[in-house]
Write an enzyme that holds these catalytic residues in place. Structure first.
Site, PDB file in Angstrom:
ATOM      1  N   LEU A   6       0.865  -1.182   0.000  1.00 36.51           N
ATOM      2  CA  LEU A   6       0.000   0.000   0.000  1.00 36.51           C
ATOM      3  C   LEU A   6       0.901   1.231   0.000  1.00 36.51           C
ATOM      4  O   LEU A   6       1.780   1.361   0.855  1.00 36.51           O
ATOM      5  CB  LEU A   6      -0.911  -0.005   1.225  1.00 36.51           C
ATOM      6  CG  LEU A   6      -2.022   1.053   1.284  1.00 36.51           C
ATOM      7  CD1 LEU A   6      -3.142   0.591   2.229  1.00 36.51           C
ATOM      8  CD2 LEU A   6      -1.535   2.433   1.723  1.00 36.51           C
ATOM      9  N   GLY A  13       5.277  11.431  -8.835  1.00 36.83           N
ATOM     10  CA  GLY A  13       6.553  11.405  -8.142  1.00 36.83           C
ATOM     11  C   GLY A  13       6.956  10.048  -7.621  1.00 36.83           C
ATOM     12  O   GLY A  13       6.788   9.018  -8.272  1.00 36.83           O
ATOM     13  N   GLY A  15       5.766   8.166  -5.253  1.00 34.70           N
ATOM     14  CA  GLY A  15       4.709   7.191  -5.021  1.00 34.70           C
ATOM     15  C   GLY A  15       4.301   6.471  -6.287  1.00 34.70           C
ATOM     16  O   GLY A  15       4.151   5.243  -6.296  1.00 34.70           O
ATOM     17  N   TYR A 141       9.677  22.347   7.459  1.00 32.41           N
ATOM     18  CA  TYR A 141       9.634  21.092   6.700  1.00 32.41           C
ATOM     19  C   TYR A 141      10.603  20.073   7.300  1.00 32.41           C
ATOM     20  O   TYR A 141      10.257  18.902   7.480  1.00 32.41           O
ATOM     21  CB  TYR A 141       9.978  21.375   5.234  1.00 32.41           C
ATOM     22  CG  TYR A 141      10.038  20.146   4.368  1.00 32.41           C
ATOM     23  CD1 TYR A 141       8.875  19.524   3.924  1.00 32.41           C
ATOM     24  CD2 TYR A 141      11.262  19.596   3.977  1.00 32.41           C
ATOM     25  CE1 TYR A 141       8.921  18.393   3.133  1.00 32.41           C
ATOM     26  CE2 TYR A 141      11.323  18.466   3.178  1.00 32.41           C
ATOM     27  CZ  TYR A 141      10.150  17.866   2.756  1.00 32.41           C
ATOM     28  OH  TYR A 141      10.200  16.740   1.967  1.00 32.41           O
TER      29      TYR A 141
END
Length: 248
Positions: A6, A13, A15, A141
């Protein structure tokens, strides 16, 4: 028996590249994204494209109700955020934390019970090379990613008792991804006062990097992390990330 992975943030990108990488090697893939679009991938009965917002508990619960057994979870979904910390609204910082940090933790908490009961499974948390060195204009970030680094190192110990593995993949700078587009606020809006002069050479350097990371670098690092047999925790991905890790 075919295994199932999953992947969050699979619309583009890292993923998307990871989904394609595992599909090409015979895995079943659950590719999740906020707005599901099956046309992003070649048709195959080993792929399911499912809706997921990692900041929404109901969305996570609905996903796991329909997903079935999961052998590998890849927490890849994230938001970018670059600019002077002084200028970042707290609402933006909270959005970064909700997605990059709490969203990852929520997904881990949702998948752990089934992996613990089976005494098998792997969780891959995708962070960033900001965890490997200090980068200006990325304070908030970096905080969201450093939090996941510490979280994952601790979680690896407690889940290791149950045969469940936790890994970190640390991508470098990938100019071909949508990192800039995924930023909540453009960097130009977060450079007040004299920050623009400070930021100019930094942004120019990012426009012409000597070493970079590609989507395939990250997909391959995730593949290696899934198949690691040496209890390695961290997997830098991309030439620049590898160089940073070696220099530490």
């Amino acid at each position: 028996m075919t295994k199932t992975i999953l992947i969050t943030g699979a619309s583009s990108g890292y993923g998307k590249a990871t989904a394609e990488h595992f599909l090409s090697r015979g895995w079943n893939v659950l590719a999740t994204m906020r707005r599901p679009d099956p046309s992003l991938f070649a048709a195959t009965d080993r792929l399911r494209v499912l809706p997921l917002d990692v900041t929404c508990p109901d969305s996570i619960a609905s996903l796991f109700e329909s997903a079935g057994p999961i052998d590998v979870l890849v927490n890849n979904a994230g938001l970018g955020g670059v600019g002077a910390f002084e200028a970042m609204p707290m609402s933006l910082i909270r959005q970064l934390i909700e997605t990059n940090t709490i969203g990852v933790m929520a997904m881990c908490q949702a998948v752990i019970p089934q992996m613990r009961e089976r005494r098998s499974g792997t969780i891959i948390n995708v962070t960033s090379s900001v965890a490997l060195g200090a980068f200006p204009l990325a304070a908030a970030y970096t905080a969201t990613k450093q939090a996941i680094e510490g979280f994952s190192a601790s979680l690896a110990h407690e889940l290791g008792y149950f045969g469940v593995r936790v890994k970190l993949v640390e991508p470098g700078y990938a100019p071909t991804t949508r990192f800039g587009a995924n930023a909540i606020v453009p960097v130009s809006d977060l450079l007040p006062g004299g920050y623009a002069d400070f930021a100019r050479p930094i942004l120019e350097a990012f426009a012409n990097p000597s070493l970079t990371t590609t989507e395939s670098d990250v997909a391959e690092a995730i593949w290696q992390a899934v198949h690691d047999t040496d209890n390695q925790l961290r997997f830098p991905a991309g030439a620049d990330a590898v160089a940073l890790a070696q220099a530490r």
